[in-house]
Write a protein that holds these residues in place. Structure first.
Motif, PDB file in Angstrom:
ATOM      1  N   THR A 108       8.199 107.814  -7.108  1.00  0.00           N
ATOM      2  CA  THR A 108       6.912 108.480  -7.291  1.00  0.00           C
ATOM      3  C   THR A 108       6.811 109.178  -8.639  1.00  0.00           C
ATOM      4  O   THR A 108       5.741 109.275  -9.226  1.00  0.00           O
ATOM      5  CB  THR A 108       6.700 109.525  -6.170  1.00  0.00           C
ATOM      6  OG1 THR A 108       6.844 108.870  -4.913  1.00  0.00           O
ATOM      7  CG2 THR A 108       5.328 110.155  -6.247  1.00  0.00           C
ATOM      8  N   ALA A 168      11.362 117.356  -9.206  1.00  0.00           N
ATOM      9  CA  ALA A 168      11.003 116.242  -8.318  1.00  0.00           C
ATOM     10  C   ALA A 168      11.921 116.239  -7.103  1.00  0.00           C
ATOM     11  O   ALA A 168      11.478 116.097  -5.956  1.00  0.00           O
ATOM     12  CB  ALA A 168      11.104 114.911  -9.067  1.00  0.00           C
ATOM     13  N   TYR A 172      10.462 114.277  -3.984  1.00  0.00           N
ATOM     14  CA  TYR A 172       9.921 113.028  -4.511  1.00  0.00           C
ATOM     15  C   TYR A 172      11.048 112.219  -5.124  1.00  0.00           C
ATOM     16  O   TYR A 172      11.884 112.754  -5.850  1.00  0.00           O
ATOM     17  CB  TYR A 172       8.856 113.295  -5.587  1.00  0.00           C
ATOM     18  CG  TYR A 172       7.676 114.098  -5.100  1.00  0.00           C
ATOM     19  CD1 TYR A 172       6.782 113.570  -4.167  1.00  0.00           C
ATOM     20  CD2 TYR A 172       7.446 115.389  -5.584  1.00  0.00           C
ATOM     21  CE1 TYR A 172       5.693 114.312  -3.724  1.00  0.00           C
ATOM     22  CE2 TYR A 172       6.360 116.138  -5.150  1.00  0.00           C
ATOM     23  CZ  TYR A 172       5.491 115.585  -4.219  1.00  0.00           C
ATOM     24  OH  TYR A 172       4.426 116.314  -3.786  1.00  0.00           O
ATOM     25  N   SER A 212      12.580 110.020  -7.866  1.00  0.00           N
ATOM     26  CA  SER A 212      12.267 109.870  -9.293  1.00  0.00           C
ATOM     27  C   SER A 212      13.080 108.744  -9.919  1.00  0.00           C
ATOM     28  O   SER A 212      14.056 108.260  -9.341  1.00  0.00           O
ATOM     29  CB  SER A 212      12.530 111.188 -10.036  1.00  0.00           C
ATOM     30  OG  SER A 212      13.917 111.443 -10.124  1.00  0.00           O
ATOM     31  N   ASP A 223       0.081 109.700  -4.997  1.00  0.00           N
ATOM     32  CA  ASP A 223       0.909 109.728  -6.203  1.00  0.00           C
ATOM     33  C   ASP A 223       0.311 110.669  -7.242  1.00  0.00           C
ATOM     34  O   ASP A 223       1.036 111.381  -7.955  1.00  0.00           O
ATOM     35  CB  ASP A 223       1.056 108.313  -6.782  1.00  0.00           C
ATOM     36  CG  ASP A 223       1.901 107.405  -5.892  1.00  0.00           C
ATOM     37  OD1 ASP A 223       2.690 107.942  -5.076  1.00  0.00           O
ATOM     38  OD2 ASP A 223       1.767 106.174  -5.995  1.00  0.00           O
ATOM     39  N   ALA A 245       1.222 114.102  -6.147  1.00  0.00           N
ATOM     40  CA  ALA A 245       2.641 114.379  -6.371  1.00  0.00           C
ATOM     41  C   ALA A 245       2.908 114.759  -7.824  1.00  0.00           C
ATOM     42  O   ALA A 245       3.663 115.697  -8.116  1.00  0.00           O
ATOM     43  CB  ALA A 245       3.480 113.157  -5.980  1.00  0.00           C
TER      44      ALA A 245
END
Lengths: 407, 407
Positions: free
Chosen positions: B198, B337, B342, B344, B387, B390
């Motif tokens: 993401t 992140a 998320y 990465s 996204d 995020a």
């Protein structure tokens, strides 16, 4: 010998659409062409010519020398130009014909068996509306008037709308009974100048095929898009341009080939081109050579599309076969040149002309005068004043013969 | 998870320059970009941001969180688009930064050691005015403001005039003491989507060289002009396009190469092209590969000119070396992140970005979010709402850390 009357009218009309470099930007049915028509119309009306404008804007300046039922001798050319064209291409043939016709009118003692009309054909160049030779094509029966009026320019304006806007969407008919057509034009090539001849007797025309090749790819960022994923329409066009030229090189230049125009979308530096319309053309005197080249080009375009991973569609908007002009009219032009002491040369025309369209409807012929260094479709296009005068002189004599001929 | 506030502001700004296909045509300093700036400015003023506009139109939305003498954390991107660009490229980074900054303002309990400014840089794309990255280039010290203001578009309008017309030719200065710059952007490539990640932590940028190759031939009629006498600028361009691609193929695609734009004159079907300006670009991570390709392309362009019998001149308006972003900022983004859950991915950017310019003046870094199928510079450009949310979430956390850091 110079012809001050011809020169004055040429200069007056060349004002409309004049470019900084002394050329013309006078596209078909533009405001500039409208102004040129208006000015020429005023000149003609002051000299007792009748004016008719048909539905595709063809302008006929008429002299009823033999009564309304007599057949018509037509002469003329076109007032439209390329975007950065020269002063003489087309305009000379209209203006020269006006001057010659007016001399015939002034000195007429009667006895003519035919009437005379000077014509300015609409959209000869094809630069604004495709196809070229459109107005003469309608008169000669190749196209319907409705088809011609529906052609649109890059801004979506139709020919019909453009003619309406400049006041030349007419309701008249051109002469129904044309006996013959003769067109005076600059050569647009170097043959007369090189031969030291003043008058070109045009024997025939080369065959011409024009293609529009559409390559449809996919617009994408030129940075992050991997090469293998690109569908690059301009890459396909690059291959097709190279292939088009190679087909000519293979014939030692006997086949003429060119790509002069690409319409690229979006045409931005860092975007892989999403689509390209490529305009290619081929010309040859030999029909087999021309057809062979066209088939090979279609194969090359397919290969170019394959290599670039793009879709392909091909149209052929122009397919004009080679042909010859009327033999007795050619002989008449040659004899008239000789009688008046001008050196003449027989030659072919590679370019398209309204006279080629007119051949469908009546005997037709062309008279050429030299182009300096053969340069045309360029603001540097030039013809000596004495050569311009000679062409009009020969045209006048030819018209007198044609007007007197038994029908 | 969706972010309704972000989505609402993205939708409101995307109205300005919206195309029928849902993309954007919002060129730098156009009326549409002016309207987008006005709307965003109203949103910012309603939320107590200060607004500064400098002489090249860079718009700074300021929050004095730590007093007027404290250094500044900058974040932002650009509101201009390609002619048929997408809604997210650039605009997302400006709008996402506004939303994140406003959340920081609303929830601030004081204690920050730095001030915060959201920036919209002028003319990132380079589609209307060349070169690209112009506004950020002035702020970063690569260009003089007077040089930037004098750049003109295809219609001859300068950037200075265009900014004046939309009311964004300012007299303010951007923050004189930038501590760092972080830019949120869509990836414009497929790496994040393919990896199922993401958040992209951008390590560095590829080197990019752009050329403008001018081929100067001679306009001539494609009919009567003998092949041997043609000076065909578009033929030279065709060869150069093919050669440009071949240089990439030779590296198996490791070198990116493209010709995306040709300016052809007169670009008429039956005129040999008199001149072509060809816009080529090359990108690579390896400086030696890039420089080798550039030298080979210059040789290939010379050969293409020779074959077509045309004159050649080459300029290199962009020569952007490969480089890396600030390591501690990259680590901060990666950690943020991870902290927020998320996934990465470390990656490089092939495209140019304002963050690359800012590196000249202060530590700089970039956060990427996925682009569906990697499509960008295309109206179909798309990023999922979750996204987008995020990215703003991570940016907000990164900004909070940067604002709190010791200076």
């Amino acid at each position: 010998m110079n012809d001050p009357e011809l020169q004055a009218l040429l200069d007056a009309i060349a004002v409309h659409g004049k470019t900084a470099k002394g050329g013309l930007n006078r596209l078909a049915a533009s405001r500039e062409e409208g102004a040129a028509r208006d000015e020429l119309g005023a000149w003609l009306r002051a000299r007792e010519f009748g004016i008719r404008v048909d539905s595709v804007g063809n302008l006929f300046a008429t002299l009823e020398l033999a009564g309304k039922d007599a057949p018509w001798v037509l002469t003329g050319s076109h007032l439209d130009s390329q975007p950065h064209g020269g002063r003489f291409d087309g305009a000379y043939g209209v203006i020269g014909a006006c001057v010659a016709a007016d001399r015939i009118r002034r000195t007429s003692a009667g006895g003519f068996r035919r009437n005379l009309a000077v014509v300015s054909w609409t959209n000869e160049e094809g630069a604004r509306f495709a196809p070229s030779l459109l107005g003469s094509g309608v008169y000669a029966g190749q196209y319907e008037a409705a088809f011609a009026r529906s052609r649109s320019d890059a801004a979506g304006i139709t020919l019909g709308e453009a003619l309406q806007a400049i006041g030349y969407s007419g309701s008249d008919q051109g002469p129904a009974d044309p006996a013959c057509y003769v067109e005076l034009h600059i050569e647009q090539g170097p043959a007369l100048e090189r031969a030291g001849a003043t008058i070109g007797v045009v024997e025939g025309n080369w065959g011409t095929v024009k293609f529009i090749v559409r390559f449809e790819g996919r617009a994408a960022h030129t940075g992050p898009t991997a090469m293998a994923e690109r569908r690059d329409a301009l890459l396909a066009a690059g291959h097709a341009i190279v292939a088009c030229r190679a087909l000519s090189d293979r014939t030692g230049g006997a086949l003429l080939s060119s790509v002069g125009r690409l319409d690229i979308a979006p045409n931005s530096t860092n975007i892989v081109a999403g689509s390209v319309d490529l305009y290619a053309e081929f010309r040859a005197i030999d029909p087999a050579m021309l057809e062979g080249a066209c088939a090979a080009f279609e194969r090359a375009a397919a290969e170019a599309a394959e290599v670039a991973g793009v879709a392909l569609s091909i149209t052929r908007p122009t397919d004009r076969p080679a042909g010859t002009f009327d033999p007795s009219m050619r002989a008449l032009i040659e004899a008239e040149a000789k009688r008046k002491g001008y050196r003449s040369l027989r030659l072919d025309t590679v370019a398209g002309h309204d006279a080629i369209q007119l051949r469908r409807r009546c005997p037709s012929a062309m008279i050429f005068v030299p182009s300096a260094a053969g340069i045309s479709h360029n603001e540097e296009e030039f013809t000596l004043s004495e050569d311009l005068a000679a062409g009009v002189d020969v045209l006048e004599g030819v018209l007198r013969s044609l007007l007197s001929a038994a029908t």
